[in-house]
Write a protein that holds these residues in place. Structure first.
Motif, PDB file in Angstrom:
ATOM      1  N   ARG A  34     -10.646   1.870 -11.981  1.00 13.25           N
ATOM      2  CA  ARG A  34     -12.042   1.628 -12.361  1.00 13.25           C
ATOM      3  C   ARG A  34     -12.142   1.565 -13.882  1.00 13.25           C
ATOM      4  O   ARG A  34     -11.606   2.412 -14.581  1.00 13.25           O
ATOM      5  CB  ARG A  34     -12.942   2.747 -11.850  1.00 13.25           C
ATOM      6  N   VAL A  35     -12.841   0.555 -14.371  1.00 11.87           N
ATOM      7  CA  VAL A  35     -13.157   0.427 -15.793  1.00 11.87           C
ATOM      8  C   VAL A  35     -14.657   0.207 -15.848  1.00 11.87           C
ATOM      9  O   VAL A  35     -15.145  -0.878 -15.542  1.00 11.87           O
ATOM     10  CB  VAL A  35     -12.401  -0.748 -16.453  1.00 11.87           C
ATOM     11  N   GLY A  36     -15.382   1.274 -16.165  1.00 14.83           N
ATOM     12  CA  GLY A  36     -16.839   1.197 -16.111  1.00 14.83           C
ATOM     13  C   GLY A  36     -17.278   0.992 -14.672  1.00 14.83           C
ATOM     14  O   GLY A  36     -16.865   1.724 -13.781  1.00 14.83           O
ATOM     15  N   LYS A  37     -18.057  -0.033 -14.444  1.00 16.24           N
ATOM     16  CA  LYS A  37     -18.526  -0.299 -13.073  1.00 16.24           C
ATOM     17  C   LYS A  37     -17.645  -1.305 -12.343  1.00 16.24           C
ATOM     18  O   LYS A  37     -17.913  -1.641 -11.201  1.00 16.24           O
ATOM     19  CB  LYS A  37     -19.972  -0.779 -13.099  1.00 16.24           C
ATOM     20  N   TRP A  38     -16.576  -1.769 -12.990  1.00 18.24           N
ATOM     21  CA  TRP A  38     -15.702  -2.774 -12.387  1.00 18.24           C
ATOM     22  C   TRP A  38     -14.406  -2.149 -11.895  1.00 18.24           C
ATOM     23  O   TRP A  38     -13.869  -1.223 -12.487  1.00 18.24           O
ATOM     24  CB  TRP A  38     -15.378  -3.874 -13.396  1.00 18.24           C
ATOM     25  N   THR A  39     -13.886  -2.718 -10.816  1.00 15.90           N
ATOM     26  CA  THR A  39     -12.595  -2.293 -10.290  1.00 15.90           C
ATOM     27  C   THR A  39     -11.580  -3.386 -10.599  1.00 15.90           C
ATOM     28  O   THR A  39     -11.837  -4.562 -10.378  1.00 15.90           O
ATOM     29  CB  THR A  39     -12.665  -2.052  -8.766  1.00 15.90           C
ATOM     30  N   HIS A  40     -10.434  -2.956 -11.123  1.00 17.89           N
ATOM     31  CA  HIS A  40      -9.345  -3.864 -11.460  1.00 17.89           C
ATOM     32  C   HIS A  40      -8.164  -3.571 -10.537  1.00 17.89           C
ATOM     33  O   HIS A  40      -7.908  -2.418 -10.205  1.00 17.89           O
ATOM     34  CB  HIS A  40      -8.913  -3.661 -12.909  1.00 17.89           C
ATOM     35  N   TYR A  41      -7.449  -4.622 -10.157  1.00 11.83           N
ATOM     36  CA  TYR A  41      -6.302  -4.481  -9.268  1.00 11.83           C
ATOM     37  C   TYR A  41      -5.063  -5.062  -9.914  1.00 11.83           C
ATOM     38  O   TYR A  41      -5.117  -6.094 -10.578  1.00 11.83           O
ATOM     39  CB  TYR A  41      -6.554  -5.202  -7.937  1.00 11.83           C
ATOM     40  N   ARG A  42      -3.947  -4.372  -9.690  1.00 14.67           N
ATOM     41  CA  ARG A  42      -2.646  -4.879 -10.133  1.00 14.67           C
ATOM     42  C   ARG A  42      -1.617  -4.541  -9.060  1.00 14.67           C
ATOM     43  O   ARG A  42      -1.814  -3.626  -8.248  1.00 14.67           O
ATOM     44  CB  ARG A  42      -2.239  -4.284 -11.474  1.00 14.67           C
ATOM     45  N   ARG A  43      -0.560  -5.300  -9.049  1.00 17.01           N
ATOM     46  CA  ARG A  43       0.513  -5.052  -8.084  1.00 17.01           C
ATOM     47  C   ARG A  43       1.194  -3.721  -8.395  1.00 17.01           C
ATOM     48  O   ARG A  43       1.333  -3.341  -9.554  1.00 17.01           O
ATOM     49  CB  ARG A  43       1.549  -6.171  -8.155  1.00 17.01           C
ATOM     50  N   ASP A  44       1.656  -3.046  -7.361  1.00 20.97           N
ATOM     51  CA  ASP A  44       2.458  -1.837  -7.542  1.00 20.97           C
ATOM     52  C   ASP A  44       3.916  -2.287  -7.469  1.00 20.97           C
ATOM     53  O   ASP A  44       4.527  -2.291  -6.409  1.00 20.97           O
ATOM     54  CB  ASP A  44       2.129  -0.808  -6.460  1.00 20.97           C
ATOM     55  N   GLU A  45       4.439  -2.718  -8.613  1.00 16.62           N
ATOM     56  CA  GLU A  45       5.775  -3.311  -8.659  1.00 16.62           C
ATOM     57  C   GLU A  45       6.861  -2.341  -8.207  1.00 16.62           C
ATOM     58  O   GLU A  45       7.829  -2.747  -7.562  1.00 16.62           O
ATOM     59  CB  GLU A  45       6.079  -3.841 -10.063  1.00 16.62           C
ATOM     60  N   GLU A  46       6.696  -1.067  -8.516  1.00 20.22           N
ATOM     61  CA  GLU A  46       7.694  -0.079  -8.106  1.00 20.22           C
ATOM     62  C   GLU A  46       7.762   0.005  -6.579  1.00 20.22           C
ATOM     63  O   GLU A  46       8.835  -0.013  -5.989  1.00 20.22           O
ATOM     64  CB  GLU A  46       7.350   1.284  -8.702  1.00 20.22           C
ATOM     65  N   ARG A  47       6.617   0.079  -5.954  1.00 16.63           N
ATOM     66  CA  ARG A  47       6.563   0.155  -4.486  1.00 16.63           C
ATOM     67  C   ARG A  47       7.069  -1.146  -3.858  1.00 16.63           C
ATOM     68  O   ARG A  47       7.806  -1.118  -2.873  1.00 16.63           O
ATOM     69  CB  ARG A  47       5.129   0.449  -4.057  1.00 16.63           C
ATOM     70  N   ILE A  48       6.681  -2.283  -4.414  1.00 19.94           N
ATOM     71  CA  ILE A  48       7.132  -3.569  -3.876  1.00 19.94           C
ATOM     72  C   ILE A  48       8.648  -3.679  -3.981  1.00 19.94           C
ATOM     73  O   ILE A  48       9.318  -4.112  -3.031  1.00 19.94           O
ATOM     74  CB  ILE A  48       6.413  -4.735  -4.590  1.00 19.94           C
ATOM     75  N   SER A  49       9.223  -3.258  -5.102  1.00 25.09           N
ATOM     76  CA  SER A  49      10.680  -3.287  -5.272  1.00 25.09           C
ATOM     77  C   SER A  49      11.366  -2.392  -4.252  1.00 25.09           C
ATOM     78  O   SER A  49      12.405  -2.755  -3.693  1.00 25.09           O
ATOM     79  CB  SER A  49      11.063  -2.849  -6.688  1.00 25.09           C
ATOM     80  N   TRP A  50      10.786  -1.227  -4.025  1.00 24.53           N
ATOM     81  CA  TRP A  50      11.359  -0.304  -3.033  1.00 24.53           C
ATOM     82  C   TRP A  50      11.339  -0.929  -1.644  1.00 24.53           C
ATOM     83  O   TRP A  50      12.320  -0.845  -0.900  1.00 24.53           O
ATOM     84  CB  TRP A  50      10.570   1.008  -3.042  1.00 24.53           C
ATOM     85  N   ILE A  51      10.220  -1.567  -1.286  1.00 22.33           N
ATOM     86  CA  ILE A  51      10.094  -2.201   0.030  1.00 22.33           C
ATOM     87  C   ILE A  51      11.124  -3.312   0.193  1.00 22.33           C
ATOM     88  O   ILE A  51      11.806  -3.411   1.220  1.00 22.33           O
ATOM     89  CB  ILE A  51       8.665  -2.737   0.247  1.00 22.33           C
ATOM     90  N   VAL A  52      11.258  -4.167  -0.835  1.00 21.43           N
ATOM     91  CA  VAL A  52      12.212  -5.264  -0.778  1.00 21.43           C
ATOM     92  C   VAL A  52      13.644  -4.715  -0.628  1.00 21.43           C
ATOM     93  O   VAL A  52      14.419  -5.228   0.183  1.00 21.43           O
ATOM     94  CB  VAL A  52      12.077  -6.159  -2.033  1.00 21.43           C
ATOM     95  N   ALA A  53      13.986  -3.680  -1.390  1.00 23.77           N
ATOM     96  CA  ALA A  53      15.315  -3.090  -1.297  1.00 23.77           C
ATOM     97  C   ALA A  53      15.557  -2.484   0.082  1.00 23.77           C
ATOM     98  O   ALA A  53      16.637  -2.649   0.655  1.00 23.77           O
ATOM     99  CB  ALA A  53      15.494  -2.033  -2.389  1.00 23.77           C
ATOM    100  N   ALA A  54      14.563  -1.780   0.608  1.00 24.03           N
ATOM    101  CA  ALA A  54      14.712  -1.160   1.922  1.00 24.03           C
ATOM    102  C   ALA A  54      14.900  -2.222   3.009  1.00 24.03           C
ATOM    103  O   ALA A  54      15.727  -2.060   3.906  1.00 24.03           O
ATOM    104  CB  ALA A  54      13.493  -0.282   2.238  1.00 24.03           C
ATOM    105  N   LEU A  55      14.146  -3.294   2.918  1.00 26.64           N
ATOM    106  CA  LEU A  55      14.302  -4.383   3.889  1.00 26.64           C
ATOM    107  C   LEU A  55      15.672  -5.037   3.773  1.00 26.64           C
ATOM    108  O   LEU A  55      16.333  -5.319   4.785  1.00 26.64           O
ATOM    109  CB  LEU A  55      13.211  -5.439   3.708  1.00 26.64           C
ATOM    110  N   GLY A  56      16.103  -5.292   2.547  1.00 29.65           N
ATOM    111  CA  GLY A  56      17.407  -5.898   2.333  1.00 29.65           C
ATOM    112  C   GLY A  56      18.531  -5.034   2.855  1.00 29.65           C
ATOM    113  O   GLY A  56      19.514  -5.530   3.424  1.00 29.65           O
ATOM    114  N   HIS A  57      18.379  -3.729   2.697  1.00 26.20           N
ATOM    115  CA  HIS A  57      19.406  -2.792   3.165  1.00 26.20           C
ATOM    116  C   HIS A  57      19.450  -2.711   4.697  1.00 26.20           C
ATOM    117  O   HIS A  57      20.508  -2.686   5.284  1.00 26.20           O
ATOM    118  CB  HIS A  57      19.149  -1.407   2.572  1.00 26.20           C
ATOM    119  N   SER A  58      18.286  -2.700   5.315  1.00 23.57           N
ATOM    120  CA  SER A  58      18.246  -2.502   6.768  1.00 23.57           C
ATOM    121  C   SER A  58      18.414  -3.802   7.545  1.00 23.57           C
ATOM    122  O   SER A  58      18.815  -3.777   8.704  1.00 23.57           O
ATOM    123  CB  SER A  58      16.947  -1.812   7.188  1.00 23.57           C
ATOM    124  N   LEU A  59      18.132  -4.937   6.933  1.00 21.25           N
ATOM    125  CA  LEU A  59      18.303  -6.200   7.650  1.00 21.25           C
ATOM    126  C   LEU A  59      19.615  -6.830   7.273  1.00 21.25           C
ATOM    127  O   LEU A  59      20.109  -7.728   7.809  1.00 21.25           O
ATOM    128  CB  LEU A  59      17.143  -7.163   7.330  1.00 21.25           C
TER     129      LEU A  59
END
Length: 96
Positions: free
Chosen positions: A71-96
């Motif tokens: 939140r910045v004042g009355k507005w909500t800003h969104y950004r990617r959670d790159e750390e979580r996305i990287s973890w998901i990609v690595a976990a998928l790559g490892h298990s598949l």
């Protein structure tokens, strides 16, 4: 997480947020798009969807751990959670 990514609009939102300076009017923003994120109003304008629909899509992505909201004042800003996305990609790559 897979359910969140199954919707083509939510997937498109993640793709746009990967390069915010390329996909959103950063000069109109009030915060750094990489540190804080992109204002939901800019995201809504790009999609052409109702603000409530965009907010619902972003909430699903947030609950899945793919984006972070700030939140910045009355507005909500969104950004990617790159750390979580990287973890998901690595976990998928490892298990598949």
């Amino acid at each position: 997480m897979f359910k969140a990514l199954a919707n083509p609009v939510r997937l498109q939102l993640l793709q746009w947020l990967r390069e915010p300076e390329r996909n959103f009017p950063i000069e109109d923003g009030i915060a750094d798009p990489y540190e804080v994120g992109v204002c939901v109003s800019h995201i809504q304008a790009k999609t052409g969807l109702a603000q409530s629909t965009v907010s619902a899509y972003l909430s699903v992505l947030q609950r899945a751990g793919l984006v972070r909201a700030t939140r910045v004042g009355k507005w909500t800003h969104y950004r990617r959670d790159e750390e979580r996305i990287s973890w998901i990609v690595a976990a998928l790559g490892h298990s598949l």
